[in-house]
Design a protein around this motif. Structure first.
Motif, PDB file in Angstrom:
ATOM      1  N   VAL A 101       7.825 -36.777  65.382  1.00  0.00           N
ATOM      2  CA  VAL A 101       7.240 -37.984  65.936  1.00  0.00           C
ATOM      3  C   VAL A 101       5.734 -37.781  66.047  1.00  0.00           C
ATOM      4  O   VAL A 101       5.242 -36.650  66.157  1.00  0.00           O
ATOM      5  CB  VAL A 101       7.832 -38.333  67.314  1.00  0.00           C
ATOM      6  CG1 VAL A 101       9.318 -38.625  67.199  1.00  0.00           C
ATOM      7  CG2 VAL A 101       7.585 -37.221  68.323  1.00  0.00           C
ATOM      8  N   VAL A 102       5.004 -38.907  65.989  1.00  0.00           N
ATOM      9  CA  VAL A 102       3.541 -38.881  66.153  1.00  0.00           C
ATOM     10  C   VAL A 102       3.240 -39.339  67.571  1.00  0.00           C
ATOM     11  O   VAL A 102       3.548 -40.477  67.955  1.00  0.00           O
ATOM     12  CB  VAL A 102       2.854 -39.782  65.115  1.00  0.00           C
ATOM     13  CG1 VAL A 102       1.345 -39.757  65.312  1.00  0.00           C
ATOM     14  CG2 VAL A 102       3.220 -39.340  63.706  1.00  0.00           C
ATOM     15  N   LEU A 103       2.637 -38.442  68.360  1.00  0.00           N
ATOM     16  CA  LEU A 103       2.362 -38.701  69.778  1.00  0.00           C
ATOM     17  C   LEU A 103       0.865 -38.876  69.964  1.00  0.00           C
ATOM     18  O   LEU A 103       0.074 -37.990  69.609  1.00  0.00           O
ATOM     19  CB  LEU A 103       2.892 -37.553  70.637  1.00  0.00           C
ATOM     20  CG  LEU A 103       2.703 -37.668  72.152  1.00  0.00           C
ATOM     21  CD1 LEU A 103       3.404 -38.915  72.692  1.00  0.00           C
ATOM     22  CD2 LEU A 103       3.238 -36.423  72.838  1.00  0.00           C
ATOM     23  N   ARG A 104       0.476 -40.040  70.496  1.00  0.00           N
ATOM     24  CA  ARG A 104      -0.938 -40.306  70.761  1.00  0.00           C
ATOM     25  C   ARG A 104      -1.276 -39.967  72.212  1.00  0.00           C
ATOM     26  O   ARG A 104      -0.392 -39.872  73.070  1.00  0.00           O
ATOM     27  CB  ARG A 104      -1.276 -41.771  70.479  1.00  0.00           C
ATOM     28  CG  ARG A 104      -1.698 -41.990  69.057  1.00  0.00           C
ATOM     29  CD  ARG A 104      -2.254 -43.338  68.747  1.00  0.00           C
ATOM     30  NE  ARG A 104      -2.475 -44.241  69.872  1.00  0.00           N
ATOM     31  CZ  ARG A 104      -2.974 -45.465  69.727  1.00  0.00           C
ATOM     32  NH1 ARG A 104      -3.290 -45.888  68.530  1.00  0.00           N
ATOM     33  NH2 ARG A 104      -3.144 -46.239  70.773  1.00  0.00           N
ATOM     34  N   HIS A 105      -2.605 -39.827  72.470  1.00  0.00           N
ATOM     35  CA  HIS A 105      -3.041 -39.417  73.797  1.00  0.00           C
ATOM     36  C   HIS A 105      -2.719 -40.446  74.880  1.00  0.00           C
ATOM     37  O   HIS A 105      -2.617 -40.120  76.064  1.00  0.00           O
ATOM     38  CB  HIS A 105      -4.555 -39.144  73.787  1.00  0.00           C
ATOM     39  CG  HIS A 105      -5.367 -40.397  73.616  1.00  0.00           C
ATOM     40  ND1 HIS A 105      -5.523 -41.006  72.385  1.00  0.00           N
ATOM     41  CD2 HIS A 105      -6.046 -41.156  74.515  1.00  0.00           C
ATOM     42  CE1 HIS A 105      -6.275 -42.087  72.530  1.00  0.00           C
ATOM     43  NE2 HIS A 105      -6.604 -42.194  73.817  1.00  0.00           N
ATOM     44  N   ASP A 106      -2.574 -41.717  74.507  1.00  0.00           N
ATOM     45  CA  ASP A 106      -2.266 -42.754  75.491  1.00  0.00           C
ATOM     46  C   ASP A 106      -0.772 -42.918  75.727  1.00  0.00           C
ATOM     47  O   ASP A 106      -0.355 -43.829  76.450  1.00  0.00           O
ATOM     48  CB  ASP A 106      -2.878 -44.080  75.066  1.00  0.00           C
ATOM     49  CG  ASP A 106      -2.388 -44.528  73.696  1.00  0.00           C
ATOM     50  OD1 ASP A 106      -1.639 -43.760  73.056  1.00  0.00           O
ATOM     51  OD2 ASP A 106      -2.739 -45.643  73.252  1.00  0.00           O
ATOM     52  N   GLY A 107       0.061 -42.039  75.140  1.00  0.00           N
ATOM     53  CA  GLY A 107       1.491 -42.087  75.365  1.00  0.00           C
ATOM     54  C   GLY A 107       2.280 -42.857  74.321  1.00  0.00           C
ATOM     55  O   GLY A 107       3.504 -42.973  74.429  1.00  0.00           O
ATOM     56  N   GLN A 108       1.637 -43.402  73.296  1.00  0.00           N
ATOM     57  CA  GLN A 108       2.360 -44.133  72.244  1.00  0.00           C
ATOM     58  C   GLN A 108       3.063 -43.149  71.329  1.00  0.00           C
ATOM     59  O   GLN A 108       2.459 -42.237  70.782  1.00  0.00           O
ATOM     60  CB  GLN A 108       1.404 -45.008  71.447  1.00  0.00           C
ATOM     61  CG  GLN A 108       2.107 -45.761  70.311  1.00  0.00           C
ATOM     62  CD  GLN A 108       1.162 -46.646  69.531  1.00  0.00           C
ATOM     63  OE1 GLN A 108       0.517 -47.510  70.104  1.00  0.00           O
ATOM     64  NE2 GLN A 108       1.066 -46.417  68.231  1.00  0.00           N
ATOM     65  N   VAL A 109       4.367 -43.363  71.144  1.00  0.00           N
ATOM     66  CA  VAL A 109       5.194 -42.512  70.295  1.00  0.00           C
ATOM     67  C   VAL A 109       5.625 -43.330  69.084  1.00  0.00           C
ATOM     68  O   VAL A 109       6.179 -44.419  69.226  1.00  0.00           O
ATOM     69  CB  VAL A 109       6.430 -41.989  71.050  1.00  0.00           C
ATOM     70  CG1 VAL A 109       7.234 -41.046  70.167  1.00  0.00           C
ATOM     71  CG2 VAL A 109       6.028 -41.304  72.344  1.00  0.00           C
ATOM     72  N   THR A 110       5.362 -42.769  67.891  1.00  0.00           N
ATOM     73  CA  THR A 110       5.776 -43.420  66.628  1.00  0.00           C
ATOM     74  C   THR A 110       6.741 -42.491  65.923  1.00  0.00           C
ATOM     75  O   THR A 110       6.416 -41.342  65.627  1.00  0.00           O
ATOM     76  CB  THR A 110       4.566 -43.694  65.738  1.00  0.00           C
ATOM     77  OG1 THR A 110       3.637 -44.519  66.451  1.00  0.00           O
ATOM     78  CG2 THR A 110       4.994 -44.404  64.456  1.00  0.00           C
ATOM     79  N   TRP A 111       7.912 -43.043  65.648  1.00  0.00           N
ATOM     80  CA  TRP A 111       8.965 -42.237  65.026  1.00  0.00           C
ATOM     81  C   TRP A 111       9.371 -42.899  63.712  1.00  0.00           C
ATOM     82  O   TRP A 111       9.996 -43.960  63.713  1.00  0.00           O
ATOM     83  CB  TRP A 111      10.164 -42.122  65.974  1.00  0.00           C
ATOM     84  CG  TRP A 111      11.257 -41.205  65.463  1.00  0.00           C
ATOM     85  CD1 TRP A 111      11.127 -40.219  64.549  1.00  0.00           C
ATOM     86  CD2 TRP A 111      12.633 -41.216  65.859  1.00  0.00           C
ATOM     87  NE1 TRP A 111      12.320 -39.595  64.333  1.00  0.00           N
ATOM     88  CE2 TRP A 111      13.275 -40.184  65.142  1.00  0.00           C
ATOM     89  CE3 TRP A 111      13.378 -41.976  66.763  1.00  0.00           C
ATOM     90  CZ2 TRP A 111      14.626 -39.922  65.285  1.00  0.00           C
ATOM     91  CZ3 TRP A 111      14.720 -41.704  66.919  1.00  0.00           C
ATOM     92  CH2 TRP A 111      15.346 -40.686  66.178  1.00  0.00           C
ATOM     93  N   ASP A 112       8.983 -42.292  62.592  1.00  0.00           N
ATOM     94  CA  ASP A 112       9.375 -42.761  61.256  1.00  0.00           C
ATOM     95  C   ASP A 112      10.553 -41.923  60.773  1.00  0.00           C
ATOM     96  O   ASP A 112      10.453 -40.695  60.685  1.00  0.00           O
ATOM     97  CB  ASP A 112       8.207 -42.629  60.278  1.00  0.00           C
ATOM     98  CG  ASP A 112       7.105 -43.626  60.592  1.00  0.00           C
ATOM     99  OD1 ASP A 112       7.431 -44.722  61.070  1.00  0.00           O
ATOM    100  OD2 ASP A 112       5.919 -43.302  60.378  1.00  0.00           O
ATOM    101  N   GLN A 113      11.625 -42.624  60.427  1.00  0.00           N
ATOM    102  CA  GLN A 113      12.873 -41.926  60.124  1.00  0.00           C
ATOM    103  C   GLN A 113      13.523 -42.537  58.882  1.00  0.00           C
ATOM    104  O   GLN A 113      13.860 -43.722  58.879  1.00  0.00           O
ATOM    105  CB  GLN A 113      13.826 -42.051  61.322  1.00  0.00           C
ATOM    106  CG  GLN A 113      15.141 -41.330  61.146  1.00  0.00           C
ATOM    107  CD  GLN A 113      16.088 -41.620  62.301  1.00  0.00           C
ATOM    108  OE1 GLN A 113      15.998 -42.668  62.920  1.00  0.00           O
ATOM    109  NE2 GLN A 113      16.981 -40.695  62.583  1.00  0.00           N
ATOM    110  N   PRO A 114      13.673 -41.766  57.813  1.00  0.00           N
ATOM    111  CA  PRO A 114      14.430 -42.275  56.652  1.00  0.00           C
ATOM    112  C   PRO A 114      15.933 -42.171  56.921  1.00  0.00           C
ATOM    113  O   PRO A 114      16.402 -41.219  57.550  1.00  0.00           O
ATOM    114  CB  PRO A 114      14.004 -41.362  55.512  1.00  0.00           C
ATOM    115  CG  PRO A 114      13.645 -40.071  56.189  1.00  0.00           C
ATOM    116  CD  PRO A 114      13.108 -40.424  57.550  1.00  0.00           C
ATOM    117  N   ALA A 115      16.674 -43.170  56.433  1.00  0.00           N
ATOM    118  CA  ALA A 115      18.119 -43.192  56.705  1.00  0.00           C
ATOM    119  C   ALA A 115      18.847 -43.866  55.548  1.00  0.00           C
ATOM    120  O   ALA A 115      18.353 -44.833  54.971  1.00  0.00           O
ATOM    121  CB  ALA A 115      18.418 -43.924  58.010  1.00  0.00           C
ATOM    122  N   ILE A 116      20.003 -43.326  55.220  1.00  0.00           N
ATOM    123  CA  ILE A 116      20.915 -43.954  54.260  1.00  0.00           C
ATOM    124  C   ILE A 116      22.043 -44.567  55.069  1.00  0.00           C
ATOM    125  O   ILE A 116      22.814 -43.861  55.723  1.00  0.00           O
ATOM    126  CB  ILE A 116      21.456 -42.935  53.249  1.00  0.00           C
ATOM    127  CG1 ILE A 116      20.315 -42.374  52.395  1.00  0.00           C
ATOM    128  CG2 ILE A 116      22.511 -43.572  52.359  1.00  0.00           C
ATOM    129  CD1 ILE A 116      20.749 -41.299  51.418  1.00  0.00           C
TER     130      ILE A 116
END
Length: 1055
Positions: A101-116
């Motif tokens: 996950v990509v965690l920013r200093h302001d607490g925003q979490v971005t989770w990029d997930q490939p899925a079949i």
């Protein structure tokens, strides 16, 4: 990391207050459609899932950590939303990959997930293979309700920018919609986001491999009706087609899910199976089967079954209504009786249909008898069935009021007995008048035109008159009874021995003024029709050509018509198949192609048949003439209206290019198309309506085909209104079309001159010049006909212009658009022009066999001419069937051996190249792919060419020298005439083939003329194949005589 996760747990929602809602933004990117399992209804997709949320406990000040803005950590370290695919059909729930996950200093979490993902998808195959499917992918939290976690759409639809093209399915869109649902188990709302994947099947594979073969086999099914029973092939044909259809039905069934929706192709195949059963089964044996004893037995059995059913129905108690509505005995009894009656009647009428079709060809009385006796019976049965079904249905629903139930029961008792005598009496009373009318016409032709009776009263004309008699009677009586049954009744006494229309409407206390007016009009018209004569058979003057030019003109029109059909249908099919051509310009042009096909198909085949008939036998029925006139005027009017909407399309594309996709949507294209055809239909409908109202006093149409002017000239009444409307029609049409063109092209010219966009100007020139040329051709053709109509002394020129008005635009339109439109003539880009090596070798073999066999066959034909001219007395003894067979085998055998050796030397080589610099495969192109030594190939190829040309030229020189010597020394004029006629044809064909082949060989030696070589290689196949039948057809007396017998009707002497 230690500071960030010192007091952190990933088991709890990351919110400062438990009453707060955590917002999760969801975005889906569709990367690929892996599989659509239609039988199990499972869709497998490859998705990129992005989830974004705010974690209140994972924040830091980037100034304290050297400006660190973002970090990437394993997703298992942080709290993750438990978003799952609700309609998952996967047996394993670990189809996604663990990513950071990509965690920013302001607490925003971005989770990029490939899925079949594997999701359930309800597949509707009713319109297979032209079906469109909608598959839903619903994402939501499994445990968190809407008060704890909310879902937000990142976009209005899924992202399709990185979608990998699927060979079977076209993705039309994937819109997203948020839903908030209250489930029965819980009182809290649960939000979810549903993505609707809209799919459209690519139908090309199924069209060419399933649909077209199935349709072609289905077209063979009706042939079983036309084969006589003693031909010996009726059963074989039926069984063969039945087995073929069964195989295709199995192919469709194997690929389809077990659904209640049956594909239309499956229904069509099953209907063809039933059709074949009717064609093959045994004929009716009425006198043998329906004896008096069997008839009495059937009547007794019918009454016994009715008594038993009623007795079983009254045995149950009547107190409880539910017993009557739901008792299984009564339900079973009702279902069994209705189904049995339906099956018996359906089977009987299938057998009657078979007998009518099979025996009606030899005796038209059988068909008439079947219709007369069965029509009334079938109407009565349908009435009883509808009435009984209404009662059964109303009694199954308690919500229906008792008054309606009683009223339906009364109607079941009253209406059928009241209508039955009308159907059996009044219907046939009206039909007797109409039948007597057509019988009077028959007697009129027999007495007044005895010599033309056989030509006028053909089987086709008898069928048309019979259909007219019964159709008009059904129409008038239907309206008569319809006006009566709408009335409410206040009386029940019929003062007549049987029911008829006056007795029925006298039962009403309402106003019957409309009934009286229509009844009086109906009677007057019916009676007056017996005293008004309007000939239903007209004579066409046709196209008068000399006997010498009849066949060249016939062949010109025939090949022109075939070219129009093939070219326009080809353009329409290309636009339909290739999705890249689904643009407004080409979709609108398809209207022009359809219009050209319809307009020429109504006129040209009839014209070709009339050319081979003597003028006295060029007859046409009045209704066929009206249809031909309607189609002709629809052709010309629709051409103008379609070109007008195409001008509007070009105006929007050039003057408003940025707004073009928003304006010219599919809905707008549909509106423009409907308006173009609708306006033409209304204008032409009024034009012809004013004409068909007139009585006729003439029968000769002085035109090669029927049009409005030729039709109203048959009348002796005042045609002032027709002339006024016709002139107004032409003025409005031409003013509208010319005004539209001038206005749109003026604005386009202004935009091109004021703008400095070279690409836009180039696009305008290419697309608009094509449209303008097509319009000018149509305008000039139409203006020439209108002008020549005003000069009767130029009637022959007017007839020629009228024919060319259909031929020229229909021939040039697809050529002009095909040459100018890059998308059409470059339908397959060069990078996709691929061919397998074995297919290329086979194509090269066929190409060289074509060239070699042409020379060898022409050589043995030269020998045949030599024997026929130089040894006429020994011709029959020498050119026996055995000798002809030997010469044919030798011609093909020599060619086969020479070409096999030629290609055998080529395929032994290894290849180091893959590009063929030729429009098709031949031997030279194939061995140029090799990097090995091709000296042997060149030597043999040169020897092959020299031997072939030397032999053929030597044979021609030798035989024709001897023939020329015989003709010059002989004084037999018939022999010389025969030599000139037969040998000139053969010599012209040989010279065409020789010149084409030598040109191709010469251009192979000059690489700088490669384009001319390619063109010459294509023409080498086309020109000889096109001209050979024309030359032999024009010069051979036997072929001309056969064509005359084929198309000219046989004359039958009057008895």
């Amino acid at each position: 990391m230690n500071d960030l996760f010192s007091n952190y747990t990933n088991a709890l929602r990351p919110v400062e207050d438990t009453d707060h809602i955590i917002n999760v933004t969801l975005q889906i990117t569709l990367s690929q459609i892996i599989d659509m399992d239609e039988r199990n209804q499972i869709l497998t997709t490859y998705l990129w899932i992005r989830q974004v949320w705010m974690d209140a406990y994972l924040t830091w000040k980037k100034e304290d950590y050297d400006g660190l803005d973002t970090i990437r950590i394993p997703s298992s370290y942080v709290w993750r939303p438990d978003i799952v695919l609700y309609n998952s059909a996967d047996d394993e729930f670990s189809s996604s990959m663990e990513t950071n996950v990509v965690l920013r200093h302001d607490g925003q979490v971005t989770w990029d997930q490939p899925a079949i993902t594997k999701s359930s998808c309800s597949v509707d195959v009713a319109f297979f293979p032209f079906d469109m499917q909608q598959c839903y992918l619903t994402f939501g939290s499994w445990t968190h309700n809407g008060n704890q976690m909310d879902l937000i759409n990142a976009l209005d639809s899924a992202d399709l920018t990185d979608f990998v093209h699927n060979v079977e399915w076209e993705v039309l869109g994937m819109p997203a919609k948020k839903n908030v649902i209250l489930y029965g188990c819980c009182s809290d709302p649960y939000p979810d986001i549903t993505f609707t994947l809209q799919l459209k099947r690519h139908a090309s594979f199924y069209i060419f491999n399933l649909l077209i073969p199935c349709m072609m086999i289905s077209f063979l099914a009706p042939l079983g009706f036309y084969l006589p029973a003693d031909s010996g092939e009726k059963v074989s044909l039926g069984v063969t087609v039945l087995l073929a259809l069964t195989v295709f039905q199995l192919l469709v069934a194997e690929s389809m899910p077990p659904s209640e929706s049956v594909p239309l192709i499956g229904e069509e195949t099953e209907e063809s199976l039933i059709f074949k059963y009717i064609a093959v089964c045994e004929p009716l044996r009425y006198p043998v089967i329906m004896t008096s004893a069997r008839l009495h037995s059937c009547c007794a059995l019918a009454w016994i079954i009715a008594v038993v059913c009623i007795s079983s129905a009254v045995q149950l108690p009547h107190e409880c209504p539910t017993v009557w509505k739901y008792h299984p005995t009564r339900l079973s009894m009702t279902w069994c009786v209705s189904t049995s009656i339906f099956l018996i009647i359906a089977f009987s009428y299938f057998r009657i249909l078979h007998a009518s079709v099979k025996q009606g060809r030899a005796d038209s009385i059988i068909r008439s008898k079947a219709f007369q006796t069965c029509a009334s019976h079938l109407v009565v049965y349908v009435l009883y069935e509808i009435a009984s079904m209404i009662i059964i249905v109303t009694f199954r629903f308690p919500s229906v009021s008792q008054n309606i139930k009683k009223f339906s029961s009364i109607l079941f008792i009253i209406i059928p007995p009241a209508i039955n005598p009308i159907i059996y009496g009044l219907f046939f009373g009206t039909t007797s008048h109409t039948v007597l009318m057509i019988m009077a016409f028959d007697r009129y032709v027999a007495i007044c035109y005895p010599l033309r009776y056989s030509a006028i009263m053909t089987n086709k004309m008898v069928i048309k008159l019979t259909v007219f008699a019964w159709g008009s009677a059904s129409f008038f009586v239907g309206i008569l009874i319809g006006l009566t049954v709408r009335l409410n009744r206040c009386r029940t006494m019929i003062t007549n021995p049987f029911c008829d229309n006056p007795s029925l409407f006298k039962l009403s206390c309402e106003s019957v003024f409309i009934n009286n007016v229509y009844g009086l009009t109906f009677t007057v018209v019916l009676l007056m029709e017996n005293y008004t004569y309007n000939s239903f058979t007209l004579q066409l003057e046709g196209l008068n050509v000399s006997k010498e030019s009849k066949y060249p003109v016939f062949l010109f029109l025939l090949f022109s018509y075939l070219f129009i059909i093939v070219a326009n249908a080809g353009i329409a099919v290309l636009v339909f198949i290739d999705s890249s051509l689904h643009q407004p310009m080409y979709l609108l042009f398809c209207n022009l192609s359809v219009n050209d096909i319809l307009g020429n198909s109504i006129m040209v085949p009839r014209l070709l048949v009339d050319m081979l008939r003597p003028p006295s036998e060029r007859l046409i029925s009045y209704y066929e003439c009206v249809v031909q006139a309607f189609t002709t005027h629809m052709f010309s009017t629709t051409a103008h209206t379609v070109l007008m909407i195409m001008a509007f399309d070009r105006y929007v594309a050039i003057c408003n290019p940025l707004r073009y996709p928003a304006i010219m949507t599919n809905k707008m294209v549909m509106k423009l198309t409907v308006s173009a055809w609708g306006v033409a239909f209304v204008l032409v409908g009024i034009l012809l309506s004013l004409t068909v109202r007139l009585n006729r006093c003439r029968t000769l149409i002085r035109s090669p085909y029927c049009d409005n002017a030729a039709l109203f000239k048959l009348s002796c009444e005042n045609v002032f209104i027709n002339n006024i409307y016709g002139l107004t029609f032409i003025v409005v049409l031409f003013t509208g079309s010319i005004g539209s063109m001038v206005l749109t092209y003026t604005k386009i010219t202004v935009v091109c001159l004021t703008g400095k966009n070279k690409s836009l100007n180039s696009k305008a020139l290419k697309t608009c010049s094509t449209h303008l040329v097509v319009y000018l051709i149509m305008l000039l053709s139409g203006m020439s006909i209108i002008t020549l109509h005003r000069f009767p002394q130029y009637s022959d020129s007017r007839k020629l212009a009228a024919i060319l008005y259909h031929i020229i635009p229909g021939s040039l339109n697809p050529v002009i658009y095909g040459m100018q439109s890059k998308e059409i003539h470059m339908l397959r880009p060069p990078s996709e022009r691929l061919i397998s090596y074995y297919e290329c070798v086979f194509q090269a073999f066929t190409s060289h066999m074509f060239g070699t066999t042409s020379h060898t066959v022409l050589m043995i034909m030269a020998f045949d001419r030599y024997v026929a001219i130089c040894n006429p007395l020994r011709y029959a003894a020498m050119m026996t069937n055995k000798m002809v067979m030997k010469l044919t085998v030798s011609a093909w055998g020599v060619a086969f051996v020479l070409v096999v050796i030629l290609l055998g030397l080529t395929i032994r080589l290894n290849r180091c190249r893959t590009f063929i610099e030729s429009p098709y495969c031949d031997n030279a192109s194939l061995f140029k792919l090799s990097c090995e030594n091709v000296f042997i190939n060149n030597v043999y190829g040169l020897t092959f060419t020299v031997v072939l040309l030397t032999s053929s030229i030597g044979t021609m020189v030798l035989t024709y020298t001897k023939i020329a010597v015989v003709c010059l020394t002989s004084k037999n004029k018939s022999l010389n005439s025969k030599a000139v006629k037969t040998c000139s044809t053969h010599l012209v064909v040989y010279l065409i083939m020789l010149f084409s082949g030598v040109s191709l060989i010469a251009l192979h030696r000059f690489p700088q003329y490669s384009d001319y070589r390619k063109l010459c290689s294509i023409l080498f196949h086309i020109i000889p194949g096109s001209l050979n039948p024309i030359f032999y057809g024009m010069q051979s007396k036997e072929i001309r005589k056969f064509l005359s017998k084929l198309f000219e009707p046989k004359k039958i002497l009057p008895s």
